[in-house]
Each structure stands twice: as structure tokens, then as C-alpha cells.
Design a protein around this motif. Structure first.
Motif, PDB file in Angstrom:
ATOM      1  N   UNK A  95       0.825  -1.205   0.000  1.00 17.94           N
ATOM      2  CA  UNK A  95       0.000   0.000   0.000  1.00 17.94           C
ATOM      3  C   UNK A  95       0.861   1.259   0.000  1.00 17.94           C
ATOM      4  N   UNK A  96       1.966   1.237   0.736  1.00 17.47           N
ATOM      5  CA  UNK A  96       2.836   2.402   0.776  1.00 17.47           C
ATOM      6  C   UNK A  96       3.493   2.673  -0.579  1.00 17.47           C
ATOM      7  N   UNK A  97       3.827   1.610  -1.302  1.00 17.15           N
ATOM      8  CA  UNK A  97       4.403   1.801  -2.633  1.00 17.15           C
ATOM      9  C   UNK A  97       3.401   2.451  -3.582  1.00 17.15           C
ATOM     10  N   UNK A  98       2.141   2.026  -3.481  1.00 14.25           N
ATOM     11  CA  UNK A  98       1.114   2.647  -4.326  1.00 14.25           C
ATOM     12  C   UNK A  98       0.835   4.085  -3.882  1.00 14.25           C
ATOM     13  N   UNK A  99       0.854   4.331  -2.571  1.00 14.01           N
ATOM     14  CA  UNK A  99       0.665   5.699  -2.075  1.00 14.01           C
ATOM     15  C   UNK A  99       1.812   6.602  -2.532  1.00 14.01           C
ATOM     16  N   UNK A 100       3.041   6.071  -2.496  1.00 10.86           N
ATOM     17  CA  UNK A 100       4.183   6.880  -2.911  1.00 10.86           C
ATOM     18  C   UNK A 100       4.113   7.200  -4.396  1.00 10.86           C
ATOM     19  N   UNK A 101       3.540   6.290  -5.187  1.00 14.54           N
ATOM     20  CA  UNK A 101       3.381   6.565  -6.616  1.00 14.54           C
ATOM     21  C   UNK A 101       2.441   7.746  -6.845  1.00 14.54           C
ATOM     22  N   UNK A 102       1.326   7.776  -6.138  1.00 10.51           N
ATOM     23  CA  UNK A 102       0.311   8.797  -6.378  1.00 10.51           C
ATOM     24  C   UNK A 102       0.591  10.100  -5.629  1.00 10.51           C
ATOM     25  N   UNK A 103       1.060   9.998  -4.363  1.00  9.28           N
ATOM     26  CA  UNK A 103       1.298  11.201  -3.569  1.00  9.28           C
ATOM     27  C   UNK A 103       2.693  11.782  -3.780  1.00  9.28           C
ATOM     28  N   UNK A 104       3.382  11.306  -4.801  1.00 13.00           N
ATOM     29  CA  UNK A 104       4.678  11.883  -5.154  1.00 13.00           C
ATOM     30  C   UNK A 104       4.517  13.259  -5.790  1.00 13.00           C
ATOM     31  N   UNK A 105       3.329  13.542  -6.300  1.00 11.88           N
ATOM     32  CA  UNK A 105       3.072  14.809  -6.982  1.00 11.88           C
ATOM     33  C   UNK A 105       3.107  14.697  -8.486  1.00 11.88           C
ATOM     34  N   UNK A 106       3.386  13.497  -8.998  1.00 14.90           N
ATOM     35  CA  UNK A 106       3.522  13.361 -10.453  1.00 14.90           C
ATOM     36  C   UNK A 106       2.185  13.573 -11.157  1.00 14.90           C
ATOM     37  N   UNK A 107       1.085  13.157 -10.543  1.00 13.26           N
ATOM     38  CA  UNK A 107      -0.210  13.366 -11.190  1.00 13.26           C
ATOM     39  C   UNK A 107      -0.602  14.833 -11.196  1.00 13.26           C
ATOM     40  N   UNK A 108      -0.113  15.588 -10.220  1.00 15.64           N
ATOM     41  CA  UNK A 108      -0.345  17.028 -10.241  1.00 15.64           C
ATOM     42  C   UNK A 108       0.300  17.631 -11.488  1.00 15.64           C
ATOM     43  N   UNK A 109       1.467  17.110 -11.865  1.00 18.96           N
ATOM     44  CA  UNK A 109       2.138  17.577 -13.078  1.00 18.96           C
ATOM     45  C   UNK A 109       1.398  17.091 -14.323  1.00 18.96           C
ATOM     46  N   UNK A 110       0.959  15.817 -14.317  1.00 20.08           N
ATOM     47  CA  UNK A 110       0.238  15.290 -15.476  1.00 20.08           C
ATOM     48  C   UNK A 110      -1.067  16.052 -15.714  1.00 20.08           C
ATOM     49  N   UNK A 111      -1.819  16.309 -14.613  1.00 19.54           N
ATOM     50  CA  UNK A 111      -3.126  16.942 -14.755  1.00 19.54           C
ATOM     51  C   UNK A 111      -3.022  18.444 -15.049  1.00 19.54           C
ATOM     52  N   UNK A 112      -2.021  19.092 -14.454  1.00 23.05           N
ATOM     53  CA  UNK A 112      -1.978  20.557 -14.506  1.00 23.05           C
ATOM     54  C   UNK A 112      -0.657  21.081 -15.070  1.00 23.05           C
ATOM     55  N   UNK A 113       0.023  20.269 -15.885  1.00 22.60           N
ATOM     56  CA  UNK A 113       1.331  20.665 -16.402  1.00 22.60           C
ATOM     57  C   UNK A 113       1.250  21.928 -17.253  1.00 22.60           C
TER      58      UNK A 113
END
Length: 501
Positions: A284-302
């Protein structure tokens, strides 16, 4: 003894066919962003809340959306993640009851329905059809994002398990990139063609359905789940050519015997049992680190981030991020089985943490030094690069390596739901956090990345080339549990012991 071809044409065809579902997932993730303003305007037109349409379309004044348009647009984006959250719990049931091949074939019906609803949006109430289509597509992607890694993990040779597993992520980022390119306004991202752009989300499922008809079922599913030894042997030979299947059958027999010692583990048992607590926490922590790394913030709002950084043509910079994303995932495919999962994950998280700090410095000092825009851009490109080296692809296939046959379906379902829920939270909350923190928003992600790096260093074991028993022993060693005797305890014995206690 002849072991057969490890990377045969049939195997590569099966993997390619499976990851078409991953490509579809990536396309659906990225496609909604490019035509946002156009779709919002169309919603306002349908809802009769655009009293001055020409001003909104062509004027330079700030666009103030009607609350109902904002609500329907937010639903259009977020309903996709909600659909995935719900259906991720059904991955194990679909995969076991229908099989891996028939499961992927059946859920493609959802993709076609979702694509048609969005593609025909202008023929009815557009906001309702798009929301319904996105919901159905999200439900499909929640199932597909579990079934694809499950199938690939079972048919991949041990030596190439990591590389072939990483192709799931490669197909996702390729889908995102394609959606960004054809979403340009002079292609499909315009007022006339946007329904076609959204409707193409379901197109890969048609090709996949045709190819699935000639793809073999997973030999492990046939032998371990259905007990069909002869069919499993034939399937093995389809994957590897003519060879003596005795060794592979013996390995599956051993896995089947171990699975028979284990009860099928429910979600509640998985959460409650001390025996599974550490591997579940790691997963679960590995999946959380994937999403809460901030990368989706860049993908969605780049695009918005590049605009803030002073980039003249932000849409092309966003596509550049997609290109880097795809190239670095290819690199990960080549090195994941050599460098190891843990090492790549640590390198990725550490690099992303430093890049988040660099990005913040660039954005904060941009008003003082104009050249800081180049610092911010460089940080974004490096951030995405480090993500695709490890934190991007690894969580999708490492869960199956951490758990044996008994708890694996429940673990995959819980990890998938965790990933989708985190994705939803980031997508919904980032605009508000950005408004509150301004240029300092990525400091929050830097702190979280530092925490995830420490967790990975101290708690995550290396799984490259290891059996489940070896990984299980590593977890017991890390929690300083004494061995049960000369013979390693099975999961069932550990579960019974914890229950008795």
C-alpha cells in the motif's frame, strides 16, 4: 533439459495484446485535459447558461463559469476515478471466475459502451453522456489495470518478469502521450471533433478483442485453478515451442500444493492477519508513494504549471513531458531485472524529492530572475524522468511478487483501490492546495517524498529473482521473528497461529 524459448513470438503477441488495455487506460487518463475549455463551453451552451457566448469563446476577459458547468465538469473528470475505485475490488473475482483471457475479453464490452456514449455526446445532453461514458470507462480501467498485470505476471518467464511487467506502465504513458498529441486543437481537440477524441477511448478494445481470440490462457490459471494439466502443457508449448514441460509442470504443481495449504484469504482476513501485515503495508505504501509523489499534479496541470513558469507554448512543453515519460519507461523496461526493484525505487524517489525542491526554488524566484523558468522546466522534466525509472512502473507488478496464491487476489484488489483512491484525492485537492500554497506547493510533495524514501530504505525488501518463501523470510527477519523450526512455516500455519493467539 530443453526449457524452450523464453521470449517467443506467441509470448510477445500475448503481452502486446494484454497491454492494449493499459494503453486504453493511459489514453483515458490524458484525453480529458486538452479539450477542457471547449467542453465547458459546450456544457454551458447545452445548459443555457452562456448569455454571452462569443465573449467567452473569443474574448480575452477572464472566463467565469456558471456553477452548474463547474459541477458537471468536475464530475466528468472525477467520475472516472470513482468507477476505477469501485471496480478494482472485482479484479480477483473476474480473473478467477472467467479466466484471464475471457475476463479481459468480457470487460472490453464496457470500454466500447463508454466510448460510444462519449463519441455520441453531441447527439444528446452532452454533460450526461460524457459523465456516463467516463464512469463506464473508469469501471473498465479499474478492472483492466488489475487483469493485465495479473496475466502478464503469470505468463512471463522469471528472468523477464520485471521487464514484461513494466510494459504495463509503458503502455499507460504511451496512451497519455497519444491523447496529448491528437488532443491538439488543429487535430481533434476542437469544438467540432472533441466527441471523436473522447470516443476513441474505446477503440483499442476492439483490436484487443480480436487478438485475444488467438492468445493462450495463462498456464498457471489452467493448472492451478482449473486442474487442466493437458491444456496447461499445450499452452506452455504455444508460449515456448516444442520442449519437455516436465520442469514447468513440476513447479506449478509445487505452487498448487502450497496454494492448497492456504485458505483463500478475504479482504478482512488480509487486513487483520499479522502474517500479512508487513507485506500489505509495503504494498500500500508503494502505491501511495506513486500517487502522492506529486507526479499526477504535473500530469493533470502541467500546462498551467508551464504557464506559471513563463513558457510561451505550454501545450508543447506538456507533450515534451509525455515524450520524456515514455522514453524513461522504456529505459526502466531494460534495467529493472538487472538493477533490482528496491534500488530503482530509491533512486526514483530521491531524485524526485530533489527535483521538487528545485522546482519550488525556480517558481518562487521566477519574478526576480527570469532565467529561473529554465530551472523550473528542467526540474519538471527530471521529476518525470525519475518517476518512470522506478515509482511509476514498479508498484503495479511488485504486489504480485509480495504475496502467494492465497492472499494475492485480495492484495491486488486492495492495492488497486488504494491507487485509484489516491489518484482521485490528488485530482480533486491539488487545485485548492495550489491556491493556498502558491509557488510553495511542491514543498509538500518534497516532504512526502523524503518520508517515502526513508520507508523504502528501511522497510522494502528486494524481490528480484526471489520466491515468495524467500520474500516471506525476509519480512520475518525484518520484524525479528524467530524461525518456526527446521522447515519454513506456511502462510496458513502463521495465520492459524495468529488466530489462536
Amino acid at each position: 533439459m530443453e526449457s524452450g524459448k523464453e521470449l517467443s513470438g506467441t509470448l510477445m503477441l500475448a503481452v502486446f495484446t494484454a497491454v492494449l488495455g493499459s494503453f486504453q487506460y493511459g489514453y483515458s487518463l490524458g484525453v480529458i485535459n486538452a479539450p477542457q475549455k471547449i467542453i465547458e463551453t459546450h456544457y454551458g451552451r447545452v445548459l443555457n447558461v452562456l448569455p454571452n457566448e462569443s465573449l467567452l469563446l473569443n474574448g480575452t476577459e477572464a472566463r467565469v463559469l456558471h456553477p452548474s458547468v463547474t459541477m458537471y465538469w468536475s464530475l466528468s473528470v472525477s467520475i472516472f476515478s470513482i468507477g476505477g475505485m469501485v471496480s478494482s475490488f472485482l479484479v480477483g473475482w473476474v480473473g478467477d471466475s472467467l479466466g484471464r483471457i475471457k475476463g479481459m475479453f468480457t470487460v472490453n464490452i464496457l470500454a466500447v459502451v463508454g466510448g460510444l456514449l462519449m463519441g455520441l455526446a453531441k447527439m444528446g445532453p452532452a454533460h450526461i453522456l460524457v459523465i456516463a461514458g467516463r464512469a463506464v470507462m473508469g469501471f473498465y480501467c479499474g478492472l483492466s489495470s488489475g487483469l493485465v498485470p495479473m496475466y502478464i505476471g503469470e505468463i512471463a518467464p522469471t528472468a523477464y518478469r520485471g521487464a514484461l511487467g513494466t510494459l504495463h506502465q509503458l503502455a499507460i504513458v504511451t496512451g497519455i502521450l497519444i491523447s496529448q498529441v491528437i488532443g491538439l486543437d488543429f487535430l481533434l481537440g476542437n469544438d467540432i471533433m472533441w466527441p471523436v477524441l473522447l470516443g476513441l477511448s474505446g477503440a483499442p478494445s476492439i483490436l484487443q478483442s480480436v487478438l485475444l481470440l488467438i492468445c493462450p490462457e495463462s498456464p498457471r490459471y489452467l493448472y492451478i485453478k482449473l486442474g487442466k494439466e493437458e491444456e496447461a502443457k499445450k499452452t506452455l508449448k504455444r508460449f515456448k515451442g516444442e520442449y519437455d514441460t516436465t520442469k514447468d509442470i513440476a513447479e506449478m504443481q509445487k505452487e498448487k500444493e502450497e496454494a492448497m495449504k492456504e485458505s483463500k484469504v478475504s479482504l478482512l482476513q488480509l487486513i487483520r492477519s499479522p502474517s500479512y501485515r508487513q507485506p500489505l503495508f509495503v504494498a500500500l505504501m508503494l502505491h501511495l508513494s506513486q500517487q502522492f509523489s506529486g507526479v499526477n499534479a504535473i500530469f493533470y496541470y502541467s500546462t498551467a504549471i508551464f504557464t506559471t513558469a513563463g513558457v510561451g507554448q505550454p501545450v508543447y512543453a506538456t507533450i515534451g513531458v509525455g515524450v520524456i515519460n515514455t522514453i524513461l519507461t522504456m529505459v526502466s523496461v531494460l534495467i529493472v531485472d538487472k538493477a533490482g526493484r528496491r534500488n530503482l525505487f530509491l533512486i526514483g524517489l530521491t531524485g524526485m524529492c530533489l527535483c521538487a525542491i528545485m522546482m519550488t526554488v525556480g517558481l518562487v524566484l521566477l519574478s526576480t530572475y527570469s532565467w529561473m523558468s529554465y530551472i523550473s522546466m528542467t526540474a519538471i522534466f527530471l521529476f518525470v524522468s525519475f518517476f518512470e525509472i522506478g515509482p511509476g512502473p514498479i508498484p503495479w507488478f511488485i504486489v504480485a511478487e509480495l504475496f502467494s496464491q492465497g492472499p494475492r487476489p485480495a492484495a491486488l484488489a486492495l492495492a488497486g483501490c488504494c491507487n485509484w483512491t489516491s489518484n482521485f484525492i490528488i485530482g480533486m485537492c491539488f487545485p485548492y492546495i495550489e491556491a493556498l500554497c502558491g509557488s510553495y506547493v511542491f514543498i509538500i510533495f518534497a516532504v512526502m517524498l523524503f518520508g517515502f524514501t526513508l520507508f523504502t530504505y528501511f522497510r522494502v525488501p528486494e524481490t528480484k529473482g526471489k520466491t515468495f518463501e524467500e520474500i516471506s523470510s525476509e519480512f520475518r527477519r525484518r520484524r525479528h521473528a524467530p524461525p518456526s523450526g527446521p522447515k519454513t512455516a506456511t502462510e496458513l500455519e502463521l495465520l492459524e497461529r495468529s488466530t489462536d493467539a
